[in-house]
Design a protein around this motif. Structure first.
Motif, short mmCIF file in Angstrom:
data_model
loop_
_atom_site.label_atom_id
_atom_site.label_comp_id
_atom_site.label_asym_id
_atom_site.label_seq_id
_atom_site.Cartn_x
_atom_site.Cartn_y
_atom_site.Cartn_z
N ASN A 331 0.81 -1.21 0.00
CA ASN A 331 0.00 0.00 0.00
C ASN A 331 0.85 1.27 0.00
O ASN A 331 1.87 1.38 0.66
CB ASN A 331 -0.96 0.01 1.19
CG ASN A 331 -0.27 -0.27 2.50
OD1 ASN A 331 0.20 -1.39 2.73
ND2 ASN A 331 -0.19 0.73 3.37
N CYS A 333 2.77 2.49 -2.25
CA CYS A 333 4.11 2.33 -2.82
C CYS A 333 4.05 2.70 -4.30
O CYS A 333 3.03 2.54 -4.96
CB CYS A 333 4.60 0.89 -2.69
SG CYS A 333 4.95 0.38 -1.00
N HIS A 348 5.23 -0.95 2.08
CA HIS A 348 4.39 0.23 2.29
C HIS A 348 5.20 1.53 2.29
O HIS A 348 6.35 1.57 2.72
CB HIS A 348 3.60 0.15 3.60
CG HIS A 348 4.22 -0.70 4.65
ND1 HIS A 348 3.57 -1.78 5.21
CD2 HIS A 348 5.44 -0.67 5.24
CE1 HIS A 348 4.36 -2.36 6.09
NE2 HIS A 348 5.50 -1.70 6.13
N ALA A 365 9.31 0.32 5.40
CA ALA A 365 8.37 1.42 5.21
C ALA A 365 9.09 2.76 5.10
O ALA A 365 10.00 3.05 5.87
CB ALA A 365 7.39 1.47 6.38
#
Length: 453
Positions: A331, A333, A348, A365
């Motif tokens: 998500n 990205c 992410h 992240a």
């Protein structure tokens, strides 16, 4: 087919009702100009040559129509005197001699090759004229197909039709096939004795019958022969194209949770057992292999997603993104011109640009590849089994070796050897009680400003 064929495609519309500075036939359906869709259908009907009758944006229209291996020639229409007159703009091509002549329109992008082939088959069977018609509950604006004794005897334009004729629901699509040996003789007999003083191509039916010729009809679905005159109709055509293509993919073994929310490009390829969740948009140049999962709200263009890979939700794959088998881009990205190795994870809040991520590597992240120095782009290479800690910046050009470990929050500007640990951050300093003092000072300032008001 063994018969030679010329397709004459009328594509000289001025976009007046489209209210556009661009030729109507250049407006896209599924990311591709309408004229290109038409020419793809023409190519699929085994047509070897095409004459594009063009007006504005002639060069751009010719370029967009050069698809499918068909030899394309353009002819400029300088006057607008009706469809019969427009077809004769391509007289030079027609008179070269073909077995079949197909007449089509550059703004009818959903026409299927099978329909054009069916029309050519009728010519092969001995018809002089083949009209492509359709049935509709709302015939307003269309020419009506008039039948007597079970045969098509005329096409009547609405402005010239009687009240009884206007109630006919069998209509002319405008598409037609003509025996190439008789085409010019029939076209030259078309007159302009009608309410608009134009040369109607549709008059060729009565002309052929008067000469003892045979006229046949091929029916097509109304949606397939729909044309485009304004932006609302353009949107309706887009909707129809998307519905048809989604259906084809689902029949082939692709799962879509909410198909009406998935938007495909003209060249989108999706393999069997792939799963597409809601609100996914595919731009041009995407190939999704079987078993891949595209989670909701992802936008993908110019990318390859291998079998078993997962994308999203809320991911963006830009041109050059190539995801290996079983890899993951999660998500929020973004990947641009980046190869993600087999089993690698970009979970992410990460940007991977102009980079290679080795197999089984993990990108934390907030990690980013800094690929642009303000002038040039540079590459980042991350080896297999590497670990890139959260909130790290890899300043390209730079390489991270196999099995290397980048500590969280690091800025990496030099190559990191295999199996090495790299830290590129300031040492942490703790100031006891400093936070309380800063907070008290800020509150005092706020109270002072409030009192002054």
């Amino acid at each position: 087919m063994s018969r030679s064929c010329l397709a004459v495609i009328l594509a000289a519309g001025d976009s007046t009702r489209m209210k556009s500075s661009m030729s109507k036939v250049l407006h896209p359906i599924a990311g591709r100009p309408m004229i290109a869709h038409v020419m793809e259908a023409v190519a699929g009907a085994e047509v070897g040559s095409a004459a594009l009758v063009v007006g504005r944006d002639a060069e751009a229209v010719a370029k967009a129509g050069a698809v499918g291996g068909v030899d394309v020639e353009t002819f400029l229409q300088t006057e607008r005197l009706g469809t019969g007159h427009a077809v004769l703009a391509a007289r030079e091509a027609i008179q070269r001699g073909y077995d079949d002549i197909l007449i089509g329109y550059g703004d009818v992008p959903l026409i299927a090759s099978a329909t054009l082939i069916a029309a050519r088959e009728k010519l092969k069977e001995g018809a002089d004229i083949v009209v492509i018609g359709f049935h509709t509950n709302d015939p307003t604006g269309y020419g009506r197909l008039l039948v007597a004794g079970g045969e098509l005897v005329a096409i009547r334009e609405e402005k010239d039709a009687s009240d009884e004729e206007r109630r006919v629901g069998w209509c002319n699509s405008g598409l037609m096939a003509i025996d190439g040996r008789k085409a010019l003789a029939l076209l030259d007999k078309i007159g302009n004795g009608n309410a608009r003083g134009e040369y109607y191509l549709t008059d060729i039916v009565e002309i052929a019958r008067a000469d003892g010729g045979k006229v046949a009809v091929v029916d097509a679905p109304e949606r397939e022969v729909a044309g485009c005159n304004n932006r609302a109709e353009l949107a309706a055509l887009e909707k129809s194209w998307q519905e048809r293509r989604r259906h084809e993919l689902m029949i082939s073994g692709v799962s879509m949770v909410a198909p009406e929310t998935v938007f495909l490009s003209y060249d989108t390829e999706i393999g069997q057992d792939a799963l597409i969740e809601p609100n996914v948009v595919f731009g041009p140049g995407v190939r999704v292999d079987g078993g891949a999962i595209i989670h909701a709200f992802s936008h993908i263009e110019g990318a390859h997603i291998s079998a078993g890979a997962m994308v999203g939700p809320f991911a963006r794959l830009r041109p050059g993104a190539d995801l290996g088998v079983g890899s993951k881009v999660g998500n929020f990205c973004e990947v641009k011109n980046g190869r993600i190795g087999e089993g690698a994870k970009v979970n992410h809040l990460t940007y991977i640009g102009d980079a290679v991520v080795g197999a089984r590597s993990n990108i934390g992240a907030g990690a980013i590849t800094c690929n642009y120095d303000g002038v040039n782009k540079h590459d980042t290479n991350i080896g297999e089994d590497a670990f890139i800690g959260s909130n790290s910046s890899l300043v390209a050009p730079v390489s991270v070796g196999r099995g290397a470990y980048i500590a969280s929050g690091s800025v990496i500007t030099e190559d990191v050897p295999a199996d090495a640990l790299a830290l590129g951050r300031a040492r942490q300093v703790v100031k006891p009680e400093r936070a309380r003092l800063i907070r008290e000072r800020a509150l005092a300032m706020k109270a002072s400003r409030k009192a002054q008001k």
